[in-house]
Design a protein around this motif. Sequence first.
Motif, PDB file in Angstrom:
ATOM      1  N   PRO A  81       0.807  -1.225   0.000  1.00  0.00           N
ATOM      2  CA  PRO A  81       0.000   0.000   0.000  1.00  0.00           C
ATOM      3  C   PRO A  81       0.841   1.276   0.000  1.00  0.00           C
ATOM      4  N   VAL A  82       1.956   1.263   0.720  1.00  0.00           N
ATOM      5  CA  VAL A  82       2.830   2.436   0.728  1.00  0.00           C
ATOM      6  C   VAL A  82       3.402   2.682  -0.666  1.00  0.00           C
ATOM      7  N   LEU A  83       3.851   1.607  -1.309  1.00  0.00           N
ATOM      8  CA  LEU A  83       4.393   1.728  -2.660  1.00  0.00           C
ATOM      9  C   LEU A  83       3.333   2.209  -3.646  1.00  0.00           C
ATOM     10  N   ALA A  84       2.113   1.665  -3.505  1.00  0.00           N
ATOM     11  CA  ALA A  84       1.026   2.047  -4.405  1.00  0.00           C
ATOM     12  C   ALA A  84       0.678   3.526  -4.266  1.00  0.00           C
ATOM     13  N   VAL A  85       0.577   4.021  -3.039  1.00  0.00           N
ATOM     14  CA  VAL A  85       0.257   5.434  -2.809  1.00  0.00           C
ATOM     15  C   VAL A  85       1.376   6.325  -3.341  1.00  0.00           C
ATOM     16  N   THR A  86       2.616   5.888  -3.121  1.00  0.00           N
ATOM     17  CA  THR A  86       3.759   6.662  -3.614  1.00  0.00           C
ATOM     18  C   THR A  86       3.746   6.760  -5.133  1.00  0.00           C
ATOM     19  N   LEU A  87       3.487   5.638  -5.784  1.00  0.00           N
ATOM     20  CA  LEU A  87       3.427   5.629  -7.248  1.00  0.00           C
ATOM     21  C   LEU A  87       2.257   6.472  -7.760  1.00  0.00           C
ATOM     22  N   LEU A  88       1.137   6.409  -7.062  1.00  0.00           N
ATOM     23  CA  LEU A  88      -0.033   7.202  -7.457  1.00  0.00           C
ATOM     24  C   LEU A  88       0.248   8.698  -7.346  1.00  0.00           C
ATOM     25  N   LEU A  89       0.917   9.089  -6.273  1.00  0.00           N
ATOM     26  CA  LEU A  89       1.274  10.494  -6.094  1.00  0.00           C
ATOM     27  C   LEU A  89       2.248  10.953  -7.174  1.00  0.00           C
ATOM     28  N   ALA A  90       3.208  10.103  -7.501  1.00  0.00           N
ATOM     29  CA  ALA A  90       4.187  10.441  -8.537  1.00  0.00           C
ATOM     30  C   ALA A  90       3.500  10.575  -9.895  1.00  0.00           C
ATOM     31  N   LEU A  91       2.568   9.661 -10.170  1.00  0.00           N
ATOM     32  CA  LEU A  91       1.832   9.722 -11.435  1.00  0.00           C
ATOM     33  C   LEU A  91       0.973  10.976 -11.501  1.00  0.00           C
ATOM     34  N   GLY A  92       0.304  11.291 -10.388  1.00  0.00           N
ATOM     35  CA  GLY A  92      -0.525  12.491 -10.350  1.00  0.00           C
ATOM     36  C   GLY A  92       0.298  13.744 -10.555  1.00  0.00           C
ATOM     37  N   ARG A  93       1.472  13.771  -9.938  1.00  0.00           N
ATOM     38  CA  ARG A  93       2.375  14.929 -10.093  1.00  0.00           C
ATOM     39  C   ARG A  93       2.800  15.075 -11.560  1.00  0.00           C
TER      40      ARG A  93
END
Length: 239
Positions: A81-93
Amino acid sequence: MTSLNGAGSNGNHPEEAEMVEYRIRSYRDSDYEEVRDLFSHGMSEYVPGICIHVVTRSWVLLAMACMFMSLLLSSKSLILPVLAVTLLLALGRHILGYFWSLYIDHCLKEDMLDIQQTYMEASGTHFWVAEAEDRVVGTVAAKPSDEDGEELQLKRMSVRKDFRGFGIAKALSREVIGFARQRGYRSVILNTLMVQREAQRMYESVGFQKYKEFVLPTVYGHLVNFTISKYRYDVLPAK
């Protein structure tokens, strides 16, 4: 042309007052690349602020929290979940940065494509630069408002990051106000975004007053509460 001395604080050491000499003058064709580069870099600085604004929307936080908890319960591991949220934030950015770069490109292909023709040859328009250390460190433009012919719109305000805090933006604002007064405009207006808080404080210190605030009338604008604030400086008494 206006020659000025600016006093301000060093960005790294705000307690140490320094001086910077600059002058405000009309735009010249030789300024073209510097002006466009300054505008692009200045606008790009807002990407982190826009990302934070979007991420802190309640529905975005709720969606990320639900995704985090769902992955945590299904995987029984904190890493996924931590990795998924991090990747989602990076993609959103990345996505927000991409769309913001499209807006910057749009401006560069519109009024900033031929600055001489747009602002120096058309009636009631002008473009100024602030020059220091033999380079352009600030810009501002003015054109008649599309909504009211008695109003002058301040546009393309930008000051190089390492020259902020010396009063250059205020001096550029006053240049536009003086231009409006000389030509009999009733007021000077401008738009700011919700992430331009430093600019809003600067305009208010010059005498501009917020008179309207609205959410960008698009699906995306309402989704992320993309707010635009309109400011006015009354040059002549209101009728």
